[in-house]
Scaffold this active site. Structure first.
Site, short mmCIF file in Angstrom:
data_model
loop_
_atom_site.label_atom_id
_atom_site.label_comp_id
_atom_site.label_asym_id
_atom_site.label_seq_id
_atom_site.Cartn_x
_atom_site.Cartn_y
_atom_site.Cartn_z
N PHE A 135 -10.88 -4.46 10.99
CA PHE A 135 -11.99 -4.15 10.07
C PHE A 135 -11.61 -4.56 8.67
O PHE A 135 -10.48 -4.87 8.38
CB PHE A 135 -12.34 -2.65 10.13
CG PHE A 135 -11.20 -1.70 9.85
CD1 PHE A 135 -10.84 -1.38 8.56
CD2 PHE A 135 -10.48 -1.13 10.90
CE1 PHE A 135 -9.80 -0.50 8.30
CE2 PHE A 135 -9.45 -0.25 10.67
CZ PHE A 135 -9.11 0.06 9.36
N TYR A 138 0.78 -1.23 0.00
CA TYR A 138 0.00 0.00 0.00
C TYR A 138 0.81 1.28 0.00
O TYR A 138 0.26 2.36 -0.22
CB TYR A 138 -0.99 -0.03 1.16
CG TYR A 138 -2.07 -1.06 0.93
CD1 TYR A 138 -3.15 -0.78 0.11
CD2 TYR A 138 -1.97 -2.33 1.49
CE1 TYR A 138 -4.13 -1.74 -0.14
CE2 TYR A 138 -2.94 -3.29 1.25
CZ TYR A 138 -4.03 -3.00 0.43
OH TYR A 138 -4.98 -3.95 0.18
#
Length: 399
Positions: A399, A122
């Protein structure tokens, strides 16, 4: 890349979403696909198609995150990013990130955050490692240092239905002051918790103190020498140091347990300083929350700063070029951010600005690694002090 189409998914395509994501992580049995399916109703799903075949998916929750200075701001909690085996290295993930960040910018969301499956992915999309997770292990019965204060009010176990309301109230009071923590309310959080509780067939237990709570899971184990349970902390929060000590004493004195573990503890978890023997706490630090400044102009004034600074930052951002350029950041008397033609005092990439944004990584440490360059003496130290926080950020939520 030219043949790939990244877009919002239609209702008819949502049924494919869990299977594609499950395949990406080799978790595509019928049971696993069904476990992921309820989450689709709570995220903003997008997909990338090769012709008519859905080959990659991503989504985000609309969340709120605590920032330095005790402020709470919107954040896109990015999740379920995956590309089918056999379709990787062709630009599918890049197409998903492009579509997602463009959409979030259009919606006025200044920040995105995620937990990275792999550390090398990322950064190329402008995310920086902004917090640290501490995998903490402490043996049962570990003694506290002499003079440690423990709140004598009782810690009581309650079923979820009776614990939920007070759990939520306590968290709402505590989390704004812990940079990196997320709000824990709403249907999306409940859905994630239900999914997590369904994994591994180990039910959560809820223990409440008047000024704190702990959610934990027991892993039964028996040996020839007797019980050897592991207690895994899911969440622990306290409003006072004495309540914090009481919750830990409750766990460490559990009769059947051999060890208490917390996979997502904070880098500076206070329990270590409560112990008579700090070496009893085994700690392993890993990257935690990865952050993306979608809109530098909106993100920089959204947080509080620890010191006065007036500095010109030259930011590079190849993936979101609207952020690139020189920005003047003033932290006093009020925070102000504006574009400027003044000479740069510091230059850095947007991913490094994101790494420093929550206070978990100092600009001086990034400069020591050659990731931040100082062009005017004193600018680095002043900016680093301004971005610093009293406690390092932490994100205990998955999450």
């Amino acid at each position: 890349m030219a043949d790939l189409d990244a877009r919002e998914l239609t209702d008819a395509e949502l049924d494919e979403f869990p299977a594609v994501f499950g395949a990406a992580f080799l978790q595509d049995t019928d049971d696993e696909i069904e476990r992921w399916r309820p989450l689709v109703d709570h995220i903003r799903p997008i997909g990338v198609c090769d012709g008519s075949e859905l080959i990659g998916v991503a989504g985000h929750y609309d969340e709120a995150i605590a920032l330095p200075g005790g402020v709470v701001r919107p954040v896109a909690a990015v999740t379920t990013v995956g590309v089918k085996p056999g379709h990787r290295r062709r630009g599918a993930a890049t197409a998903l990130m492009r579509r997602q960040l463009d959409g979030l910018r259009a919606a006025g969301v200044p920040l995105a955050a995620l937990h990275a499956s792999e550390g090398a992915i990322y950064g190329r999309y402008g995310y920086g490692p902004a917090s640290t997770s501490n995998h903490l292990e402490i043996p049962r019965g570990a003694r506290f240092r002499p003079g440690a204060e423990i709140d004598e009010q009782p810690v009581r176990e309650l079923p979820l239905e009776r614990a939920r309301a007070e759990f939520q109230r306590q968290h709402a009071r505590i989390f704004p002051h812990r940079a990196g923590w997320l709000a824990r309310d709403g249907d999306a959080w409940e859905a994630r918790e239900r999914m997590r509780r369904s994994a591994g067939n180990r039910p959560d237990r809820f223990a409440l103190h008047p000024q704190g709570h702990v959610v934990y899971r027991g892993k039964p184990d028996w040996t020839g020498r007797g019980p050897n349970y592991e207690l895994e902390i899911v969440a622990l929060a306290a409003e006072t140091p004495q309540a914090y000590a009481a919750l830990w004493r409750y766990l460490l004195d559990f009769d059947l347990a051999a060890e208490v573990v917390w996979p997502k503890a904070a880098a500076d978890e206070p329990i270590v300083h409560l112990l008579a023997d700090p070496r009893a706490a085994r700690q392993q630090h890993f990257d935690g929350l990865w952050l993306r400044l979608i809109d530098v102009a909106a993100a920089l004034p959204a947080r509080g700063y620890a010191a006065e600074a007036d500095v010109v930052l030259e930011v590079s951002d190849d993936f979101c070029p609207w952020n690139a350029g020189r920005w003047r950041l003033r932290t006093a008397p009020e925070v102000a951010v504006s574009r400027t033609e003044s000479p740069a005092q510091l230059t850095l990439d947007v991913a490094d600005l994101a790494a420093a944004y929550l206070g978990g990584t100092t600009l001086t440490s990034l400069a020591a690694a050659g990731r931040v360059r100082e062009h005017e003496a004193g600018a680095l130290a002043a900016a680093s002090r301004a971005f610093a926080t009293d406690r390092p950020p932490n994100c205990p939520d998955a999450f």
